[in-house]
Design an enzyme around this catalytic site. Structure first.
Site, short mmCIF file in Angstrom:
data_model
loop_
_atom_site.label_atom_id
_atom_site.label_comp_id
_atom_site.label_asym_id
_atom_site.label_seq_id
_atom_site.Cartn_x
_atom_site.Cartn_y
_atom_site.Cartn_z
N GLU A 146 -4.49 7.56 -4.15
CA GLU A 146 -4.85 6.91 -4.94
C GLU A 146 -6.26 8.01 -5.22
O GLU A 146 -6.82 7.49 -4.61
CB GLU A 146 -4.48 5.43 -5.31
CG GLU A 146 -3.88 5.14 -4.94
CD GLU A 146 -3.83 3.15 -5.03
OE1 GLU A 146 -4.36 2.53 -4.83
OE2 GLU A 146 -2.32 2.63 -4.13
N HIS A 183 -2.30 0.57 -9.74
CA HIS A 183 -2.52 -0.34 -8.56
C HIS A 183 -3.35 -1.33 -9.73
O HIS A 183 -4.59 -1.62 -9.44
CB HIS A 183 -4.14 -0.09 -7.29
CG HIS A 183 -4.06 -1.06 -6.62
ND1 HIS A 183 -3.75 -0.21 -5.07
CD2 HIS A 183 -4.26 -1.90 -6.48
CE1 HIS A 183 -4.51 -1.24 -4.15
NE2 HIS A 183 -4.43 -2.15 -5.07
N ARG A 198 0.75 -1.30 -0.35
CA ARG A 198 0.21 0.07 0.17
C ARG A 198 0.89 0.73 -0.43
O ARG A 198 1.77 1.40 0.33
CB ARG A 198 -0.56 0.01 1.13
CG ARG A 198 -2.02 -0.79 1.10
CD ARG A 198 -3.31 -0.32 0.40
NE ARG A 198 -4.73 -1.31 0.35
CZ ARG A 198 -4.48 -2.64 -0.13
NH1 ARG A 198 -3.73 -2.79 -1.02
NH2 ARG A 198 -5.91 -2.94 -0.08
O1 LIG Z 1 -4.79 -4.15 -3.29
C1 LIG Z 1 -4.99 -4.84 -3.12
C2 LIG Z 1 -5.52 -5.73 -2.16
O2 LIG Z 1 -5.00 -5.82 -0.90
O3 LIG Z 1 -6.33 -7.06 -2.91
#
Ligand SMILES: O=CC(=O)O
Length: 336
Positions: free
Chosen positions: A282, A300, A253
């Site tokens: 984001e 992402h 993240r």
């Molecule tokens: O970002 C994607 C997840 O957490 O699977």
């Protein structure tokens, strides 16, 4: 009453008798889920409603027991949860749970099911792809060709860096981190890792201190979850320890890295480069990164493959099926 109106009413009644699942924003490729399973569940789609969100939520407050959420959706805050007093289950299409107020779920007894490790391999592939791209400048070369510079300026002038022999520090040796390690071993990299606890099942060297891991690595690959302990864990001092040739890859993240400091370190060449699939805010990405050739940016998208999206939606549906028939949830992560 006209015949077709009868038919409509019958169809509407049928839909209304299906188990309800509230969705605030559509997760990626929601159309697959909708087209495959609208006969089983009535998806209450907040984003399609004319009503403001709070009115939409209160209009379903009495009846909705289950919610579908995703990493790209809005925060499932205590405030939102309070508007859904009957809610007992959140199924998220993500592995991460950082977008859900876990304390409030615990207080309320709301269970959470996630994507489990459905896309760990895809995310690991993306991490390796980003690392290779930063080191070998694949995207830079792509831009060179597309802009017509190869034809006008001649051969591409920049040398990349070898992947083999690099010391790679994995931050978070969960199912994604392990897949990254497995892949990079195949490229001749030397793996070590940091995580909350040393893992007994692996011989990779363990650093309890991420700063020390950085000081002994040529690249860091961030694969851990975002929580209070990991927020801004990759701070200025960790980046300085990684050093001017060091590369950071982030598929966890955005907020695990102090993004402002990272931008500063990249501009001033305190670190060598970065391959980033995730960002603090984001879909907003710091503009300063757009002109840097030592940075590869991805929206992402590490989980986005057709195969795992299908597997994911099967898992999501299996969770809702289990919930509505009082069976154990297949990918329960938080059992409140
Ligand atoms: O970002 C994607 C997840 O957490 O699977």
């Amino acid at each position: 009453m006209a015949h077709h109106q009868h038919r409509h009413r019958r169809r509407d009644q049928k839909i209304q008798n299906l188990p309800q699942v509230i969705v605030l924003l559509p997760p990626g490729c929601f159309k697959f889920l909708e087209s495959g399973y609208s006969h089983k569940f009535h998806f209450l789609k907040a984003w399609e409603s004319q009503l403001p969100l709070d009115q939409f939520l209160s209009s379903h407050a009495g009846s909705v027991q289950a919610m579908l959420s995703s990493a790209n959706g809005p925060l499932i805050s205590a405030q939102i949860l309070r508007m859904l007093p009957s809610l007992r289950l959140i199924v998220t299409t993500s592995a991460g749970l950082d977008h859900v107020d876990l304390l409030e779920c615990r207080r309320r007894g709301i269970a959470i099911a996630n994507a489990r490790s459905v896309f760990s391999e895809d995310v690991a592939d993306m991490a390796v792809g980003l690392l290779i791209d930063v080191l070998r400048k694949i995207s830079v070369g792509d831009r060179y060709v597309r802009r017509g510079l190869w034809a006008t300026n001649g051969d591409y002038p920049t040398l990349g860096t070898q992947l083999g022999g690099k010391r790679v520090g994995i931050v978070g040796l969960g199912s994604i981190g392990l897949e990254v390690a497995k892949r990079l071993e195949g490229f001749g990299c030397i793996i070590s890792y940091n995580s909350r606890k040393q893992k007994t099942f692996t011989p990779y060297p363990f650093y309890s201190d991420v700063h020390e891991l950085a000081a002994n690595s040529d690249a860091l690959v961030i694969c851990c979850e975002l929580n209070e302990q990991t927020q801004h864990m990759i701070n200025k001092s960790v980046m300085l320890a990684l050093g001017e040739k060091g590369v950071i890859v982030n598929v966890g993240r955005g907020a695990i890295i102090d993004e402002k400091e990272m931008v500063h370190c990249l501009i001033h060449r305190d670190i060598g480069g970065a391959g980033l699939d995730v960002f603090e805010n984001e879909p907003h990405v710091p503009q300063e990164l757009f002109t840097l050739d030592n940075v590869v940016l991805s929206p992402h998208a590490a989980t986005n493959t057709l195969g795992s999206t299908m597997a994911l939606y099967e898992l999501v549906v299996a969770n809702f099926d289990a919930f509505f028939s009082n069976k154990p949830l297949p990918s329960l992560v938080v059992n409140n």
